[in-house]
Design an enzyme around this catalytic site. Structure first.
Site, PDB file in Angstrom:
ATOM      1  N   LEU A   1       0.945  -1.238   0.053  1.00 41.18           N
ATOM      2  CA  LEU A   1      -0.109  -0.066   0.038  1.00 41.18           C
ATOM      3  C   LEU A   1       0.712   1.320   0.004  1.00 41.18           C
ATOM      4  O   LEU A   1       0.757   2.110  -0.809  1.00 41.18           O
ATOM      5  CB  LEU A   1      -0.952  -0.168   1.320  1.00 41.18           C
ATOM      6  CG  LEU A   1      -1.859   1.248   1.373  1.00 41.18           C
ATOM      7  CD1 LEU A   1      -2.632   1.574   0.436  1.00 41.18           C
ATOM      8  CD2 LEU A   1      -2.470   1.205   2.995  1.00 41.18           C
TER       9      LEU A   1
ATOM     10  N   GLU B   1       3.514   4.310  -0.354  1.00 43.93           N
ATOM     11  CA  GLU B   1       4.274   5.022  -1.147  1.00 43.93           C
ATOM     12  C   GLU B   1       4.961   6.284  -0.604  1.00 43.93           C
ATOM     13  O   GLU B   1       4.485   6.610   0.516  1.00 43.93           O
ATOM     14  CB  GLU B   1       3.471   5.425  -2.353  1.00 43.93           C
ATOM     15  CG  GLU B   1       2.855   4.106  -3.087  1.00 43.93           C
ATOM     16  CD  GLU B   1       1.770   4.883  -4.347  1.00 43.93           C
ATOM     17  OE1 GLU B   1       1.718   5.848  -4.429  1.00 43.93           O
ATOM     18  OE2 GLU B   1       1.186   3.848  -4.848  1.00 43.93           O
TER      19      GLU B   1
ATOM     20  N   ALA C   1       2.107   8.292   0.180  1.00 42.04           N
ATOM     21  CA  ALA C   1       0.569   7.623   0.681  1.00 42.04           C
ATOM     22  C   ALA C   1       1.132   6.533   1.556  1.00 42.04           C
ATOM     23  O   ALA C   1       1.668   5.589   1.116  1.00 42.04           O
ATOM     24  CB  ALA C   1       0.120   6.841  -0.585  1.00 42.04           C
TER      25      ALA C   1
ATOM     26  N   SER D   1       0.031   7.203   5.598  1.00 41.59           N
ATOM     27  CA  SER D   1      -1.278   7.476   6.654  1.00 41.59           C
ATOM     28  C   SER D   1      -2.356   7.924   5.720  1.00 41.59           C
ATOM     29  O   SER D   1      -3.552   7.591   5.847  1.00 41.59           O
ATOM     30  CB  SER D   1      -0.923   8.641   7.363  1.00 41.59           C
ATOM     31  OG  SER D   1       0.164   8.223   8.439  1.00 41.59           O
TER      32      SER D   1
ATOM     33  N   ILE E   1       7.700  -2.232   2.461  1.00 44.56           N
ATOM     34  CA  ILE E   1       6.948  -3.401   2.416  1.00 44.56           C
ATOM     35  C   ILE E   1       7.535  -4.536   3.076  1.00 44.56           C
ATOM     36  O   ILE E   1       8.533  -5.155   2.652  1.00 44.56           O
ATOM     37  CB  ILE E   1       6.457  -3.666   0.745  1.00 44.56           C
ATOM     38  CG1 ILE E   1       5.904  -2.417   0.226  1.00 44.56           C
ATOM     39  CG2 ILE E   1       5.681  -4.781   0.952  1.00 44.56           C
ATOM     40  CD1 ILE E   1       4.885  -1.641   0.649  1.00 44.56           C
TER      41      ILE E   1
ATOM     42  N   GLN F   1      15.278   0.836  32.257  1.00 43.34           N
ATOM     43  CA  GLN F   1      15.479   1.600  33.673  1.00 43.34           C
ATOM     44  C   GLN F   1      15.646   0.469  34.691  1.00 43.34           C
ATOM     45  O   GLN F   1      16.485   0.840  35.365  1.00 43.34           O
ATOM     46  CB  GLN F   1      14.344   2.439  33.690  1.00 43.34           C
ATOM     47  CG  GLN F   1      14.409   3.638  34.714  1.00 43.34           C
ATOM     48  CD  GLN F   1      15.513   4.703  33.946  1.00 43.34           C
ATOM     49  OE1 GLN F   1      15.747   4.784  32.924  1.00 43.34           O
ATOM     50  NE2 GLN F   1      16.201   5.341  34.874  1.00 43.34           N
ATOM     51  N   ILE F   2      14.859  -0.354  34.679  1.00 40.03           N
ATOM     52  CA  ILE F   2      15.041  -1.418  35.543  1.00 40.03           C
ATOM     53  C   ILE F   2      16.326  -2.146  35.683  1.00 40.03           C
ATOM     54  O   ILE F   2      16.828  -2.407  36.763  1.00 40.03           O
ATOM     55  CB  ILE F   2      13.886  -2.386  35.726  1.00 40.03           C
ATOM     56  CG1 ILE F   2      12.483  -1.558  36.076  1.00 40.03           C
ATOM     57  CG2 ILE F   2      14.088  -3.694  36.789  1.00 40.03           C
ATOM     58  CD1 ILE F   2      11.107  -2.335  35.981  1.00 40.03           C
TER      59      ILE F   2
ATOM     60  N   GLU G   1       0.972  -0.597  10.232  1.00 37.16           N
ATOM     61  CA  GLU G   1      -0.522  -0.828  10.138  1.00 37.16           C
ATOM     62  C   GLU G   1      -1.404   0.515  10.503  1.00 37.16           C
ATOM     63  O   GLU G   1      -2.461   0.331  11.425  1.00 37.16           O
ATOM     64  CB  GLU G   1      -0.941  -2.099  10.931  1.00 37.16           C
ATOM     65  CG  GLU G   1      -0.280  -2.936  11.415  1.00 37.16           C
ATOM     66  CD  GLU G   1       0.087  -4.063  10.157  1.00 37.16           C
ATOM     67  OE1 GLU G   1       1.083  -3.727   9.539  1.00 37.16           O
ATOM     68  OE2 GLU G   1      -0.620  -5.104  10.231  1.00 37.16           O
TER      69      GLU G   1
ATOM     70  N   THR H   1      -0.342   4.711  12.015  1.00 32.07           N
ATOM     71  CA  THR H   1       0.375   5.289  13.182  1.00 32.07           C
ATOM     72  C   THR H   1      -0.498   5.446  14.542  1.00 32.07           C
ATOM     73  O   THR H   1      -1.941   5.365  14.305  1.00 32.07           O
ATOM     74  CB  THR H   1       0.995   6.793  12.774  1.00 32.07           C
ATOM     75  OG1 THR H   1      -0.156   7.640  12.363  1.00 32.07           O
ATOM     76  CG2 THR H   1       2.010   6.663  11.781  1.00 32.07           C
TER      77      THR H   1
HETATM   78  N1  COS Z   1     -13.814  -0.267   6.761  1.00 36.71           N
HETATM   79  C1  COS Z   1     -14.664  -0.119   5.535  1.00 36.71           C
HETATM   80  N2  COS Z   1     -14.610   1.046   4.720  1.00 36.71           N
HETATM   81  C2  COS Z   1     -13.949   2.133   5.405  1.00 36.71           C
HETATM   82  C3  COS Z   1     -13.115   2.010   6.435  1.00 36.71           C
HETATM   83  C4  COS Z   1     -13.258   0.676   7.030  1.00 36.71           C
HETATM   84  N3  COS Z   1     -12.552   0.528   8.206  1.00 36.71           N
HETATM   85  N4  COS Z   1     -12.873   3.209   6.533  1.00 36.71           N
HETATM   86  C5  COS Z   1     -12.913   4.036   5.882  1.00 36.71           C
HETATM   87  N5  COS Z   1     -14.041   3.236   4.890  1.00 36.71           N
HETATM   88  C6  COS Z   1     -14.718   3.784   3.759  1.00 36.71           C
HETATM   89  C7  COS Z   1     -15.639   4.963   4.109  1.00 36.71           C
HETATM   90  O1  COS Z   1     -16.678   4.692   4.526  1.00 36.71           O
HETATM   91  C8  COS Z   1     -15.545   5.925   2.744  1.00 36.71           C
HETATM   92  O2  COS Z   1     -16.501   5.099   1.997  1.00 36.71           O
HETATM   93  P1  COS Z   1     -17.483   5.910   1.229  1.00 36.71           P
HETATM   94  O3  COS Z   1     -16.625   6.893  -0.010  1.00 36.71           O
HETATM   95  O4  COS Z   1     -18.273   4.848   0.376  1.00 36.71           O
HETATM   96  O5  COS Z   1     -18.278   6.969   2.096  1.00 36.71           O
HETATM   97  C9  COS Z   1     -14.051   5.382   2.060  1.00 36.71           C
HETATM   98  O6  COS Z   1     -13.508   4.276   2.832  1.00 36.71           O
HETATM   99  C10 COS Z   1     -12.962   6.852   2.145  1.00 36.71           C
HETATM  100  O7  COS Z   1     -13.228   6.711   3.823  1.00 36.71           O
HETATM  101  P2  COS Z   1     -12.864   8.350   4.553  1.00 36.71           P
HETATM  102  O8  COS Z   1     -13.301   9.292   3.631  1.00 36.71           O
HETATM  103  O9  COS Z   1     -12.563   8.093   6.117  1.00 36.71           O
HETATM  104  O10 COS Z   1     -10.935   8.121   3.987  1.00 36.71           O
HETATM  105  P3  COS Z   1      -9.906   9.008   4.410  1.00 36.71           P
HETATM  106  O11 COS Z   1      -8.960   9.389   3.299  1.00 36.71           O
HETATM  107  O12 COS Z   1     -10.371  10.245   5.171  1.00 36.71           O
HETATM  108  O13 COS Z   1      -9.084   8.154   5.360  1.00 36.71           O
HETATM  109  C11 COS Z   1      -8.322   7.013   7.274  1.00 36.71           C
HETATM  110  C12 COS Z   1      -9.480   7.626   6.642  1.00 36.71           C
HETATM  111  C13 COS Z   1      -7.403   7.929   7.979  1.00 36.71           C
HETATM  112  C14 COS Z   1      -8.811   6.171   8.443  1.00 36.71           C
HETATM  113  C15 COS Z   1      -7.418   5.999   6.494  1.00 36.71           C
HETATM  114  O14 COS Z   1      -6.726   6.876   5.566  1.00 36.71           O
HETATM  115  C16 COS Z   1      -6.380   5.150   7.340  1.00 36.71           C
HETATM  116  O15 COS Z   1      -6.669   4.163   7.909  1.00 36.71           O
HETATM  117  N6  COS Z   1      -4.980   5.597   7.077  1.00 36.71           N
HETATM  118  C17 COS Z   1      -4.014   4.757   7.786  1.00 36.71           C
HETATM  119  C18 COS Z   1      -3.648   3.773   6.681  1.00 36.71           C
HETATM  120  C19 COS Z   1      -2.651   2.978   7.165  1.00 36.71           C
HETATM  121  O16 COS Z   1      -2.806   2.196   8.096  1.00 36.71           O
HETATM  122  N7  COS Z   1      -1.584   2.777   6.625  1.00 36.71           N
HETATM  123  C20 COS Z   1      -0.357   2.283   7.132  1.00 36.71           C
HETATM  124  C21 COS Z   1       0.366   1.587   5.936  1.00 36.71           C
HETATM  125  S1  COS Z   1      -0.088  -0.029   5.581  1.00 36.71           S
HETATM  126  S2  COS Z   1       0.775  -1.362   6.744  1.00 36.71           S
END
Ligand code: COS
Length: 381
Positions: A124, A126, A129, A131, A156, A335-336, A362, A364
């Site tokens: 996922l 990049e 991309a 967070s 990755i 520390q301990i 997964e 932050t």
């Molecule tokens: N399960 C199912 N659908 C989800 C969901 C979930 N947990 N979270 C969001 N969605 C859906 C939303 O309902 C929305 O759908 P609709 O467009 O139909 O309304 C769509 O996905 C987009 O959601 P949202 O607008 O909330 O997206 P954002 O870009 O604002 O992002 C967060 C939301 C911050 C929660 C998300 O970007 C995230 O989890 N980021 C972190 C990612 C990550 O963990 N990266 C680590 C690297 S991978 S190891």
């Protein structure tokens, strides 16, 4: 019951014995060589750990989330690099297929994943991309009976050895999340190139690397779910994996407490064991209390998930609390131990470094806070 007729408790006992008899004695070697020895990977494979979450019809053990959490509590009692060897197959590398795969995709890939014949990765992140996965720039352009894939993924986990990547790529200019699709991309596809593993702070023995897609032609049959569903698939995979990581944090914390208590009982200062000094006791008490709280939160969330409840909020809460908690526990353990916690020998400084990425991958801690706050507002409290 496992397919061989064992009860889950017996299976758990076998995991515990594997950790005690084989994995813990090899921790220093893994650190030194930055590699988990193949004979230990074989032991984990033979136990069935690579397929612990995969349905039995595909050769897995089909354990539920509570059982998975209990296995992670045990695996946390050794270097997290052992867990990482099978962690991607159990979670982020396989769950896309289970959630959204066709019957053919499941029948082709899941048996190989379940038995550990192949390793998998989740691609996922990049440069712009991680967070913000809605900003994925890797492109998959429809061409004939497939998609032409171009872009670069970074950091990755297990990319060095994985033979199958779940890749999030942009298939349309629809804004943010809506234009993203998920693909199953085999490593041996022409145009797929994996970079050199990164040098990193901790978790030696687990590799993270870049994956480059240069005009790789992915068959249309490798699309996961429908076009435009990739973001939601990724979110659902992460909902689950956050709980998996939270359980790992609990196990590591339990190991660090056991080690700290043993050290505090044996080392004397001012004529009595460290464990009898109140300021040391306060640290032990805080470690134990927070670990018990995290353990309860993980188990309760896992049970709710197994019952079919949406636990997006609770998984993020468990990940946030447990990963921050294990950071504090590792800090107190150093520390301990004092000077002995800072030098390499007892392995405490290694855990101090190893637990740091748990607050990052997964999602932050700050992302977990966003998810928790949004879901709380959505639920009205
Ligand atoms: N399960 C199912 N659908 C989800 C969901 C979930 N947990 N979270 C969001 N969605 C859906 C939303 O309902 C929305 O759908 P609709 O467009 O139909 O309304 C769509 O996905 C987009 O959601 P949202 O607008 O909330 O997206 P954002 O870009 O604002 O992002 C967060 C939301 C911050 C929660 C998300 O970007 C995230 O989890 N980021 C972190 C990612 C990550 O963990 N990266 C680590 C690297 S991978 S190891």
């Amino acid at each position: 019951m496992t397919p061989s007729g064992e009860t889950f408790d017996i299976f758990l006992e076998r995991v515990r014995n594997l950790v005690t008899d084989w994995l813990r004695p090899a921790e220093a070697q893994v650190e030194e060589q930055d590699e988990v020895p193949e004979h230990l990977v074989d032991r984990m494979r033979n136990l069935g750990l690579f397929g612990l979450s995969i349905p039995t019809e595909y050769g897995g053990l089909d354990f539920n989330m509570e059982q998975e959490a209990r296995i992670l509590f045990e695996m946390g009692r050794t270097s997290p690099s052992f867990r990482a060897t099978f962690g991607t197959n159990v979670g982020i590398g396989s769950q896309g297929i289970i959630l959204a795969g066709t019957d053919q995709q499941k029948a082709y890939w899941l048996p190989k994943i379940a038995c550990g014949e192949i390793l998998t990765s989740f691609a996922l992140t990049e440069a712009e991309a991680g967070s913000d996965p809605g900003n994925v720039q890797t492109r998959a352009v429809r061409e004939g009976d497939g998609y032409r894939l171009n872009g670069t993924k970074i950091y990755i986990t297990n990319a060095d050895k994985a033979e199958l990547f779940t890749v999030m790529a942009r298939t349309s200019d629809a804004p943010g999340a809506r234009g993203i699709s998920a693909f199953l991309v085999p490593r041996d596809l022409p145009g797929v190139r994996v970079g050199m593993p990164e040098k990193k702070m901790g978790q030696r023995g687990t590799a993270i690397a870049d994956i480059h897609f240069e005009d790789a032609l992915v068959p249309a049959a490798n699309l996961l779910g429908e076009e435009g569903q990739g973001f939601k698939i990724a979110m659902r995979i992460l909902d689950r994996s956050r709980l998996h990581i939270a359980a790992l944090c609990v196990g590591i914390s339990e190991r660090l407490i056991a080690d700290s208590v043993a050290h505090a009982a044996n080392r004397h200062q001012f004529g009595k064991p460290l464990a009898e000094h109140q300021m040391i006791q306060a640290m032990i008490a805080d470690c134990k209390t927070e670990t018990l709280a995290a353990r309860a939160l993980v188990l309760e969330t896992a049970r709710q998930r197994d019952a079919g409840t949406d636990v997006t909020l609770e998984s993020s809460a468990a990940k946030l609390f447990a990963s921050e908690m294990v950071g504090r526990v590792a800090d107190r353990a150093v520390q301990i131990y004092g000077g002995a916690g800072y030098v390499a020998g007892p392995g405490i400084e290694r855990f101090y470094r190893d637990v740091r990425p748990l607050r990052i991958y997964e999602g932050t801690s700050q992302i977990q806070q966003i998810v928790i706050a949004r879901e709380t507002v959505k639920r009205g409290g």
